[in-house]
Motif scaffolding. Structure first.
Motif, PDB file in Angstrom:
ATOM      1  N   ASN A 145      99.971  21.343   2.956  1.00 22.41           N
ATOM      2  CA  ASN A 145      98.595  20.957   2.626  1.00 22.41           C
ATOM      3  C   ASN A 145      98.503  20.282   1.265  1.00 22.41           C
ATOM      4  OD1 ASN A 145      95.840  20.641   2.842  1.00 22.41           O
ATOM      5  ND2 ASN A 145      95.357  22.737   2.266  1.00 22.41           N
ATOM      6  N   GLY A 171      94.763  19.601   0.059  1.00 23.91           N
ATOM      7  CA  GLY A 171      93.995  20.726  -0.467  1.00 23.91           C
ATOM      8  C   GLY A 171      94.570  21.281  -1.753  1.00 23.91           C
ATOM      9  N   MET A 199      87.563  18.402   9.223  1.00 22.90           N
ATOM     10  CA  MET A 199      88.201  19.707   9.049  1.00 22.90           C
ATOM     11  C   MET A 199      88.750  19.862   7.629  1.00 22.90           C
ATOM     12  SD  MET A 199      91.600  21.251  10.907  1.00 22.90           S
ATOM     13  CE  MET A 199      92.628  20.067  10.009  1.00 22.90           C
ATOM     14  N   GLN A 200      89.391  18.816   7.113  1.00 21.96           N
ATOM     15  CA  GLN A 200      89.964  18.889   5.770  1.00 21.96           C
ATOM     16  C   GLN A 200      88.875  19.065   4.707  1.00 21.96           C
ATOM     17  OE1 GLN A 200      93.202  18.792   4.513  1.00 21.96           O
ATOM     18  NE2 GLN A 200      93.877  19.099   6.612  1.00 21.96           N
ATOM     19  N   GLU A 208      85.800  20.230   5.170  1.00 21.84           N
ATOM     20  CA  GLU A 208      85.171  21.535   5.357  1.00 21.84           C
ATOM     21  C   GLU A 208      86.034  22.657   4.798  1.00 21.84           C
ATOM     22  OE1 GLU A 208      82.303  22.544   6.268  1.00 21.84           O
ATOM     23  OE2 GLU A 208      81.397  20.696   7.010  1.00 21.84           O
ATOM     24  N   SER A 209      87.328  22.527   4.920  1.00 24.01           N
ATOM     25  CA  SER A 209      88.223  23.566   4.386  1.00 24.01           C
ATOM     26  C   SER A 209      88.133  23.629   2.865  1.00 24.01           C
ATOM     27  CB  SER A 209      89.663  23.317   4.823  1.00 24.01           C
ATOM     28  OG  SER A 209      90.210  22.164   4.204  1.00 24.01           O
ATOM     29  N   GLU A 269      84.909  25.517   2.094  1.00 28.61           N
ATOM     30  CA  GLU A 269      85.024  26.940   2.402  1.00 28.61           C
ATOM     31  C   GLU A 269      85.709  27.712   1.280  1.00 28.61           C
ATOM     32  OE1 GLU A 269      83.808  28.738   4.757  1.00 28.61           O
ATOM     33  OE2 GLU A 269      82.985  27.158   6.051  1.00 28.61           O
TER      34      GLU A 269
END
Length: 241
Positions: free
Chosen positions: A51, A54, A115-116, A118-119, A122
């Motif tokens: 990742n 992130g 998705m990336q 949103e992660s 989160e």
């Protein structure tokens, strides 16, 4: 990426040109910061594991200066020309670097892209939330993040609310009327500089006028002062009926 391709992905501006303009600004402020970011960019392009996207987003303040990005008014005007309403004046350099990094996320696959992002939301600590909400107008597939923006409006954290509400073109462009009205009302409630809400004049509506009028009456009944801007805005909303 061509401008046409950028628009197909939901960008309302030339994403590549804005990315390079931000990188130039970072490099002028700190060459070592830009060098590290370019190294991370190369890892991302090579399909780095664990990742990279992130991890890099979180690590940016450790490798990028945290001082003021040093944008002059002319720089801010240039950014606004490239992406209407995007004026990162007085941003710290690490927040500007995070905005740049978000522009490096591959956007061809909508589900992967969302998705990336949103992660990141989160897992975000406060300053990461500030960076993400400030960068909402730069994201691809902007319609996908309306619920996130509405969530930012509900926050009790002043810095996070300001990132969504002030100097940010995203809310006026994408929020539904109910969420937009809540943003404006909360800005008055939190005594924020309402004049810095972008698109305020364009989004006046009768329901917002009713909400503002009710709020003003509550404050007056409690013997509290009411911002004159509130009455002025409520009157303009009433004129839309």
């Amino acid at each position: 990426m061509s401008l046409r391709k950028s628009k197909e992905m939901g960008y309302t501006y030339d994403q590549v040109k804005l990315s390079e303009t931000i990188a130039q600004q970072i490099g002028r402020r700190s060459a070592t910061s830009l060098q590290w970011l370019r190294q991370q960019q190369e890892k991302l392009l090579q399909g780095g594991k664990n990742n990279v996207f992130g991890v890099t987003f979180t690590a940016i303040p450790r490798f990028v200066d945290k001082g003021d990005a040093g944008l002059a008014e002319a720089d801010a005007d240039l950014f606004s020309e490239l992406r209407n309403g995007f004026t990162p004046l007085h941003w710290p350099l690490d927040r500007l670097a995070r905005a740049w990094w978000l522009l490096q996320l591959p956007a061809a696959d909508e589900a992967y892209y969302v998705m990336q992002v949103e992660s990141l939301f989160e897992a975000a600590a406060v300053q990461e939330q500030v960076a993400l909400y400030s960068a909402l107008p730069l994201l691809a597939y902007p319609e996908q993040f309306k619920l996130r923006a509405a969530e930012g409006i509900r926050t009790s954290l002043g810095d996070v609310f300001d990132a969504v509400a002030l100097d940010n073109p995203y809310p006026s462009e994408y929020l539904e009327e109910g969420a937009w009205n809540q943003l404006v009302l909360k800005a008055f409630f939190m005594e924020r500089p309402v004049k810095r809400i972008i698109g305020l004049e364009k989004r006046v509506n009768p329901e917002l006028g009713r909400m503002l009028t009710d709020y003003a009456r509550e404050r007056e009944a409690a013997g509290r002062t009411v911002d004159p801007q509130l009455h002025q805005l409520a009157a303009r909303c009433a004129g839309k009926q």
